[in-house]
Motif scaffolding. Structure first.
Motif, PDB file in Angstrom:
ATOM      1  N   LEU A  15       0.797  -1.342  -0.104  1.00  0.00           N
ATOM      2  CA  LEU A  15       0.152  -0.011   0.021  1.00  0.00           C
ATOM      3  C   LEU A  15       0.905   1.185   0.023  1.00  0.00           C
ATOM      4  CD1 LEU A  15      -2.961   0.986   0.113  1.00  0.00           C
ATOM      5  CD2 LEU A  15      -2.783   0.758   2.660  1.00  0.00           C
ATOM      6  N   ILE A  16       1.915   1.313   0.802  1.00  0.00           N
ATOM      7  CA  ILE A  16       2.819   2.482   0.778  1.00  0.00           C
ATOM      8  C   ILE A  16       3.417   2.498  -0.517  1.00  0.00           C
ATOM      9  CG2 ILE A  16       5.118   3.196   1.701  1.00  0.00           C
ATOM     10  CD1 ILE A  16       3.988   1.991   4.335  1.00  0.00           C
ATOM     11  N   ALA A  17       3.998   1.664  -1.023  1.00  0.00           N
ATOM     12  CA  ALA A  17       4.654   1.608  -2.481  1.00  0.00           C
ATOM     13  C   ALA A  17       3.767   2.089  -3.438  1.00  0.00           C
ATOM     14  CB  ALA A  17       5.117   0.333  -3.049  1.00  0.00           C
ATOM     15  N   LEU A  18       2.285   1.753  -3.471  1.00  0.00           N
ATOM     16  CA  LEU A  18       1.374   2.169  -4.246  1.00  0.00           C
ATOM     17  C   LEU A  18       1.021   3.536  -4.363  1.00  0.00           C
ATOM     18  CD1 LEU A  18      -0.923  -0.914  -4.454  1.00  0.00           C
ATOM     19  CD2 LEU A  18       0.137   0.041  -6.293  1.00  0.00           C
ATOM     20  N   THR A  19       1.110   3.998  -2.962  1.00  0.00           N
ATOM     21  CA  THR A  19       0.821   5.210  -2.837  1.00  0.00           C
ATOM     22  C   THR A  19       1.804   6.405  -3.275  1.00  0.00           C
ATOM     23  OG1 THR A  19      -0.635   4.631  -0.610  1.00  0.00           O
ATOM     24  CG2 THR A  19       0.406   6.973  -0.951  1.00  0.00           C
ATOM     25  N   GLU A  53      -1.117   1.298 -16.726  1.00  0.00           N
ATOM     26  CA  GLU A  53      -0.462   0.829 -15.513  1.00  0.00           C
ATOM     27  C   GLU A  53      -1.171   1.874 -14.223  1.00  0.00           C
ATOM     28  OE1 GLU A  53       3.731   1.447 -15.767  1.00  0.00           O
ATOM     29  OE2 GLU A  53       3.708  -0.153 -17.539  1.00  0.00           O
ATOM     30  N   TRP A  54      -1.269   3.056 -14.398  1.00  0.00           N
ATOM     31  CA  TRP A  54      -2.017   3.882 -13.499  1.00  0.00           C
ATOM     32  C   TRP A  54      -3.253   3.557 -12.760  1.00  0.00           C
ATOM     33  CZ3 TRP A  54      -2.536   9.992 -14.292  1.00  0.00           C
ATOM     34  CH2 TRP A  54      -2.642  10.572 -13.189  1.00  0.00           C
ATOM     35  N   ALA A  55      -3.944   2.951 -14.106  1.00  0.00           N
ATOM     36  CA  ALA A  55      -5.204   2.459 -13.498  1.00  0.00           C
ATOM     37  C   ALA A  55      -5.276   1.322 -12.779  1.00  0.00           C
ATOM     38  CB  ALA A  55      -6.149   2.212 -14.951  1.00  0.00           C
ATOM     39  N   GLY A  56      -4.352   0.418 -13.143  1.00  0.00           N
ATOM     40  CA  GLY A  56      -4.286  -0.836 -12.488  1.00  0.00           C
ATOM     41  C   GLY A  56      -3.564  -0.672 -11.068  1.00  0.00           C
ATOM     42  N   ASN A  57      -2.837   0.389 -10.842  1.00  0.00           N
ATOM     43  CA  ASN A  57      -2.250   0.546  -9.422  1.00  0.00           C
ATOM     44  C   ASN A  57      -3.306   1.232  -8.775  1.00  0.00           C
ATOM     45  OD1 ASN A  57       0.360  -0.352 -10.353  1.00  0.00           O
ATOM     46  ND2 ASN A  57       1.282   1.676 -10.692  1.00  0.00           N
ATOM     47  N   TYR A  58      -4.121   2.102  -9.323  1.00  0.00           N
ATOM     48  CA  TYR A  58      -5.114   2.472  -8.649  1.00  0.00           C
ATOM     49  C   TYR A  58      -6.254   1.469  -8.005  1.00  0.00           C
ATOM     50  CZ  TYR A  58      -8.946   5.948  -7.087  1.00  0.00           C
ATOM     51  OH  TYR A  58      -9.669   6.559  -6.411  1.00  0.00           O
ATOM     52  N   GLN A  59      -6.475   0.660  -9.094  1.00  0.00           N
ATOM     53  CA  GLN A  59      -7.588  -0.463  -8.655  1.00  0.00           C
ATOM     54  C   GLN A  59      -6.862  -1.272  -7.557  1.00  0.00           C
ATOM     55  OE1 GLN A  59      -8.168  -1.653 -12.599  1.00  0.00           O
ATOM     56  NE2 GLN A  59     -10.201  -1.658 -12.513  1.00  0.00           N
TER      57      GLN A  59
END
Length: 74
Positions: A15-19, A53-59
């Motif tokens: 979660l931290i890495a995705l943020t 990639e952004w959409a996938g990371n946000y999901q």
């Protein structure tokens, strides 16, 4: 572009890495992830690799956030 698989020791680390990654996109494109995803979902953004990639990371971020909130309420 070659993809790299990253493994995290906990959902919190992921979660931290995705943020951090979402923050990078938001700064670069001057738009928050929620706004981006709404536009992307409505077909208002291109299907460039970075947006996919952004959409996938946000999901993934949303799923992990929900999981973390569920665990806190237990």
């Amino acid at each position: 572009m070659r993809k790299q698989i990253i493994e995290y020791t906990s959902p919190l680390d992921a979660l931290i890495a995705l943020t951090r990654q979402l923050n990078t996109y938001e700064i670069k494109y001057q738009m928050n992830s929620e706004e981006f995803f709404a536009k992307y979902s409505q077909g208002e953004m291109s299907d460039d690799e970075v947006f996919v990639e952004w959409a996938g990371n946000y999901q993934h971020y949303l799923a992990l956030s929900r999981m973390a909130q569920k665990n806190q309420s237990m």
